[in-house]
Every structure is written in structure tokens, then in C-alpha cells.
Design an enzyme around this catalytic site. Structure first.
Site, mmCIF file in Angstrom:
data_model
loop_
_atom_site.group_PDB
_atom_site.id
_atom_site.type_symbol
_atom_site.label_atom_id
_atom_site.label_comp_id
_atom_site.label_asym_id
_atom_site.label_seq_id
_atom_site.Cartn_x
_atom_site.Cartn_y
_atom_site.Cartn_z
ATOM 1 N N ASP A 174 0.819 -1.219 0.000
ATOM 2 C CA ASP A 174 0.000 0.000 0.000
ATOM 3 C C ASP A 174 0.851 1.267 0.000
ATOM 4 O O ASP A 174 2.011 1.252 0.411
ATOM 5 C CB ASP A 174 -0.873 0.044 1.263
ATOM 6 C CG ASP A 174 -1.993 -0.972 1.217
ATOM 7 O OD1 ASP A 174 -1.969 -1.845 0.340
ATOM 8 O OD2 ASP A 174 -2.892 -0.887 2.088
ATOM 9 N N ASP A 175 0.227 2.342 -0.394
ATOM 10 C CA ASP A 175 0.707 3.724 -0.214
ATOM 11 C C ASP A 175 1.780 4.167 -1.221
ATOM 12 O O ASP A 175 2.217 5.298 -1.181
ATOM 13 C CB ASP A 175 1.244 3.996 1.204
ATOM 14 C CG ASP A 175 0.192 3.792 2.279
ATOM 15 O OD1 ASP A 175 -0.932 3.376 1.932
ATOM 16 O OD2 ASP A 175 0.489 4.039 3.463
ATOM 17 N N HIS A 220 -5.926 2.853 -4.028
ATOM 18 C CA HIS A 220 -5.865 3.088 -2.574
ATOM 19 C C HIS A 220 -6.206 4.555 -2.280
ATOM 20 O O HIS A 220 -5.708 5.115 -1.307
ATOM 21 C CB HIS A 220 -4.460 2.732 -2.073
ATOM 22 C CG HIS A 220 -4.324 2.650 -0.580
ATOM 23 N ND1 HIS A 220 -5.272 2.105 0.251
ATOM 24 C CD2 HIS A 220 -3.303 3.044 0.250
ATOM 25 C CE1 HIS A 220 -4.858 2.167 1.514
ATOM 26 N NE2 HIS A 220 -3.675 2.746 1.547
ATOM 27 N N HIS A 273 -4.834 9.318 0.306
ATOM 28 C CA HIS A 273 -4.844 8.638 1.589
ATOM 29 C C HIS A 273 -5.656 9.363 2.658
ATOM 30 O O HIS A 273 -5.284 9.410 3.831
ATOM 31 C CB HIS A 273 -3.414 8.394 2.087
ATOM 32 C CG HIS A 273 -3.273 7.116 2.861
ATOM 33 N ND1 HIS A 273 -3.431 7.048 4.224
ATOM 34 C CD2 HIS A 273 -3.020 5.848 2.458
ATOM 35 C CE1 HIS A 273 -3.255 5.793 4.618
ATOM 36 N NE2 HIS A 273 -3.006 5.039 3.566
ATOM 37 N N HIS A 301 3.765 -2.191 3.210
ATOM 38 C CA HIS A 301 3.865 -0.844 2.634
ATOM 39 C C HIS A 301 5.194 -0.686 1.913
ATOM 40 O O HIS A 301 6.246 -0.869 2.535
ATOM 41 C CB HIS A 301 3.719 0.211 3.738
ATOM 42 C CG HIS A 301 2.384 0.193 4.400
ATOM 43 N ND1 HIS A 301 2.095 -0.660 5.444
ATOM 44 C CD2 HIS A 301 1.249 0.873 4.140
ATOM 45 C CE1 HIS A 301 0.825 -0.479 5.815
ATOM 46 N NE2 HIS A 301 0.284 0.452 5.036
HETATM 47 ZN ZN ZN Z 1 -2.529 3.050 3.251
#
Ligand code: ZN
Length: 520
Positions: free
Chosen positions: A329-330, A379, A383, A469
Site C-alpha cells: 500500500d501507499d 488506494h 490517503h 507498505h
Molecule cells: Zn494506506
């Protein structure tokens, strides 16, 4: 490269001395500039009819100050006046500099005659015809200024309408104002790429410091390259088929390294050029054709060229063998490329839940994910906790990111992972995508320690969706150990879509793991 510049100055000087030796000196009207000579016009080249070179030279202060200026003379008086005026102001700068330098020389020669020799002034200006036809002419003018060894070089472009003699500005080259958006987009892409590289090499106290620096630079670039004429007022055509876009100091970043420039393919603008420029630049446009595709379309036109390496997922049956899905993620971040190297070397497929704002500055990395057989999913744009947003903002976060993923990879994103895992029934309804959560969370965002991350992931059971991540070095560092530990247990790493087979994820539903994993 100071050495090269010095060499250039030396070559110039010797040329000048040769000329002094064999050319007749025309009498100069002003007594104070007795060393000035204006050489007769000579044709520029056989290729360009009607363009002549006017050269002016001046030797002052017993040869300590030298000037060599060339400027174009054409059939059009307006063009000539402009170029002559430019040369004249350069000559005046030279004289002022030479006078100041000579004062220093005289002072210093009383104390240290050897050191005084460095107080010299060398100014030169030359020009090139970059392209010309009956309608338009493009010049570049290079000026070299050396005062006491400190040298600066400036290059500027000039465009004239050959029929009227009018000087043209950059907007005149294009048929409509879309060129600004194109300039903006392509410049940003290039500057962001450089920024990511620079910040990758720079050392920071922590990953969050690095991310903060990246965000700051990205914003700065974005503001300085907004699609407005004032931000793109200094563009030069180059013979190698590029447009050199020059930014002012501090326009796209702190001016520590001086003004910034990017070279963009002329081919990327060919559909926006006015017909007469299209014709004029057609040799360069032909050369730049290949570059145009890349520059214009990103990857959207070439999504078919998916290079899947190693055995494809089709050969894996997750109802028989133990599978897990690794999700990141991210990102993308500066660590993602090395993560992709690791995944490639282990022949592991993963799923990336990317942020739109990060995908935008590293589109090449996102394209690589896709080309190497990983799943690229949504995603959100930046955020945010989506449960706190209005419906319009939720849709914007989702749709902007989906559109960008589609633009980069050519493939629709079909899955969403809510930031922070935060969701409610309303968000599920508004988002209109399947939500992918996770069953194994190494809390790598809290414990930035590869050993801890390894310990928490290496025992993941069959059917797990593992959260990680790719914005932390520690997480990426943990991957080789995690991958070999799980692979040695016979676990297969697959994408989310593969793990959830035969189910196709449905909008408004949440998924935490494979529903029916095989038991050992
Ligand atoms: Zn995230």
C-alpha cells in the site's frame, strides 16, 4: 565543465588573433574604442539563402579585453535591427566589464604582476540558424562571458516571421492553447522523475522526512509548471529535435543549482504546431516520431505489451496448493523499484494498492508493476480517511485514481483498499468497488524493523492477504527473507484476483482472505 569552457575560450582567442593578423581593420569612429573592427558581411551558409553573418571584434587594454560578436543579417530590416540591438547591448556589457576588470588589473599589477594576468575579459557571441524557410526563421544565440576566469554561458532562441519581420513568441508557434497543457504535463513528468531520483540518492533522517521533502518538491514543480504562458516564456528549438524549456531560478525548485531546463521532443507537439511550423520542423518531427508516442500517450497505447516473466499464475491452483497474496500500500515510492527487483528475482506476483498522487509522479514505476505481472489497484488519491468525506469527494478520490491507473497501464483498476482500513456501509455504497482488506498485518508502518516484519509475516497461513507498505525501506529489506521463508514452505505468492478465484470480487463487498484455503 570548466575545462571545456576554458578550451573554448582559448580556441576563440586564437581565432581572434588569426583574424587580427590577416584582416584589414576598418577605421573606427570613436577614438576610445580604437580596437573595434566591423568585418564585412559573409554568407551564413549555402543552405540558407539571404542570411549573412556580421562580425564585430574589439580588443581593448592591450589585449586583456577581447570581444567577438556575430549576429545575423537578413533581407528584413526589422530582424536586423532586433539582432543588432541585441549585439549592441552585449558589446556595452563587455565594455563595462572590461573597464572594471582593467581597474583591478592596474591595481593588482603594482603588487603581483603574475596574479594580475588573470584580470582579463573575454566576451563572445555567436548565432546559429536552427531552421528556416520562406516564412519563418529560427535563430539561437549563444553568449559566453568570462570576467577574470568566471565564465557564464547563455543561449536564447529567436523566431521571426520572415515575411513581416515580426518577432514571434512561443504561443505563435502553436495552433491553439492546448500546447500549454502539453508543456505543463511533459515538463512535470520530467521534473518529477528527476526529483524522485535526487531524493533517492540524498540521505534523510527518516522515510517520513524524505516523503515530506518529495511532497514539497512535487508541489513546487506543480505550481511552477501550471499551464500558463508566463511559466513557459523561454523555450528554445534545438537541432536535435527537442524543445528546451528553461525555467527561472526558483520557479520549479529552490535555486541552489541555478535555473532548471528540460528538453522535450518536438514530436510530442507536432499535432499542435501551426502548419507552417510543422512544415519547417518536419525533419526534426520525423526524427522525433518514436519519442512522440512515449511522450504523448504514456503507456496507454501500448498496454498489450505485457511482459509476464516466469510461469504465469494460470498454472497455479490455489484450491490445491497454499497461496498467499502479498499486497503493498501507499506507493509507489523511491523503494518500489528495488522491491520490484526483489519480486522479479523470486518470481513473485503481488498486488499494489497505489495512491493516485504518487502514481502521478512515478508513472514509470506503476507501468513496470503492470508489465511485470503485478496487479495495480486503487488506494485513493491522497490517503484520506474516506469515511469523513462527502460523496462528491469520495467519488473524486476514486475516479481520479482509477483514471490515472488506466492511463498509465491501459488497464482498469477493479479493487479498492480503503486508507487505514476505514470503511462503513455508506462508503461501500458510494465507492461502488469491491473492498480488499487483509488478514495478516505486520504493522510495518509502526515497527520500521526488517526483523520484526519478517517474524510477523513468515508464519502467514494459507489463504492470507498480507498487508505491507512499499514506502518503508525496512519493509522492502524484509522481503527477501519473507519470500524465501514462505517459498521454502511451498507457499505460492499470487495476486488478489488469483487468490480469490473462483470468486470475482463484487462491488460493495469486503474481502479479508481466501474463503476456502486448502489445509495441510
Ligand atoms: Zn494506506
Amino acid at each position: 565543465m570548466p575545462g571545456r569552457k576554458l578550451l573554448k575560450a582559448v580556441v576563440l582567442l586564437s581565432t581572434l588573433l588569426t583574424l587580427t593578423a590577416c584582416q584589414p581593420i576598418r577605421p573606427e569612429t570613436e577614438a576610445s574604442h580604437a580596437g573595434v573592427r566591423t568585418l564585412p558581411h559573409r554568407p551564413y551558409s549555402a543552405k540558407y539563402d539571404g542570411i549573412f553573418v556580421q562580425t564585430v571584434e574589439e580588443v581593448l587594454n592591450e589585449g586583456r579585453s577581447l570581444l567577438h560578436v556575430s549576429y545575423p543579417v537578413t533581407e528584413h530590416e526589422a530582424v536586423n535591427l532586433r539582432m543588432e540591438g541585441l549585439a549592441q547591448s552585449f558589446i556595452e556589457d563587455y565594455r563595462a566589464t572590461a573597464a572594471a576588470m582593467e581597474v583591478s588589473y592596474q591595481e593588482r599589477s603594482k603588487e603581483d604582476s603574475k596574479e594580475a594576468l588573470s584580470f582579463v575579459t573575454r566576451f563572445s557571441q555567436s548565432f546559429e540558424v536552427k531552421a528556416a524557410n520562406e516564412e519563418i526563421i529560427l535563430f539561437s544565440v549563444e553568449r559566453m562571458m568570462n570576467a577574470g576566469g568566471a565564465e557564464t554561458v547563455e543561449v536564447d532562441g529567436f523566431i521571426f516571421d520572415r515575411r513581416s519581420g515580426a518577432e514571434l513568441a512561443v504561443p505563435d508557434l502553436f495552433a491553439d492553447s492546448h500546447y500549454l497543457e502539453r508543456l505543463s504535463e511533459l515538463s512535470r513528468r520530467e521534473l518529477w522523475k528527476r526529483t524522485v531520483l535526487r531524493l533517492t540518492e540524498q540521505s534523510f533522517a527518516s522515510d517520513s522526512d524524505r516523503m515530506e521533502a518529495l511532497e514539497k518538491s512535487v508541489r513546487w514543480i506543480e505550481e511552477g509548471t501550471a499551464p500558463a504562458a508566463e511559466f513557459f516564456d523561454n523555450i528554445l528549438f534545438q537541432t536535435d529535435g527537442t524543445l528546451l524549456v528553461k525555467f527561472d531560478e526558483d520557479q520549479v525548485g529552490s535555486g541552489e543549482d541555478g535555473p532548471v531546463e528540460v528538453a522535450l521532443s518536438i514530436g510530442a507537439f507536432s499535432d499542435l504546431l501551426r502548419p507552417e511550423f510543422h512544415q519547417l520542423l518536419s525533419p526534426q518531427l520525423d526524427d522525433a516520431e518514436g519519442a512522440q508516442e512515449i511522450a504523448l500517450a504514456g503507456a496507454a497505447e501500448t498496454p498489450a505489451a505485457v511482459t509476464v516473466t516466469g510461469p504465469s499464475e494460470d498454472e497455479i491452483d490455489c484450491s490445491v496448493v497454499a497461496c498467499v497474496a502479498l499486497t503493498f500500500d501507499d506507493g509507489p515510492s523511491i523503494y518500489t523499484e528495488s522491491l520490484l527487483d526483489i519480486l522479479l528475482s523470486f518470481n513473485v506476483k503481488a498486488t499494489f494498492f497505489v495512491l493516485g498522487k504518487s502514481a502521478r509522479i512515478q508513472p514509470d514505476t506503476v507501468l513496470r508493476m503492470h508489465r511485470e505481472g503485478h496487479q495495480v489497484e486503487n488506494h485513493s488519491w491522497n490517503h484520506s480517511n474516506m469515511t469523513t468525506l462527502s460523496d462528491d469527494v469520495i467519488r473524486d478520490q476514486i475516479e481520479r485514481t482509477n483514471a490515472l491507473i488506466k492511463q498509465i497501464t491501459g488497464q482498469e483498476s477493479t479493487l479498492f483498499r480503503p486508507p487505514y482500513g476505514a470503511y462503513n456501509e455508506h462508503l461501500l455504497a458510494v465507492t461502488n468497488m469491491p473492498f480488499i482488506l487483509w488478514s495478516v498485518d505486520p504493522r510495518d508502518w509502526r515497527d520500521r524493523n526488517a526483523g520484526i516484519v519478517v517474524a510477523r509475516v513468515a508464519t502467514a497461513p494459507a489463504g492470507a492477504i498480507i498487508l505491507a507498505h512499499d514506502i518503508f525501506r525496512s519493509t522492502v529489506d524484509a522481503m527477501p527473507t519473507i519470500l524465501s521463508a514462505l517459498q521454502s514452505r511451498g507457499v505460492q505468492f499470487v495476486s488478489i484476483n488469483k487468490l480469490l478465484e473462483p470468486h470475482i470480487p463484487i462491488s460493495g463487498h469486503t474481502y479479508w482472505r481466501q474463503s476456502n484455503p486448502p489445509t495441510d
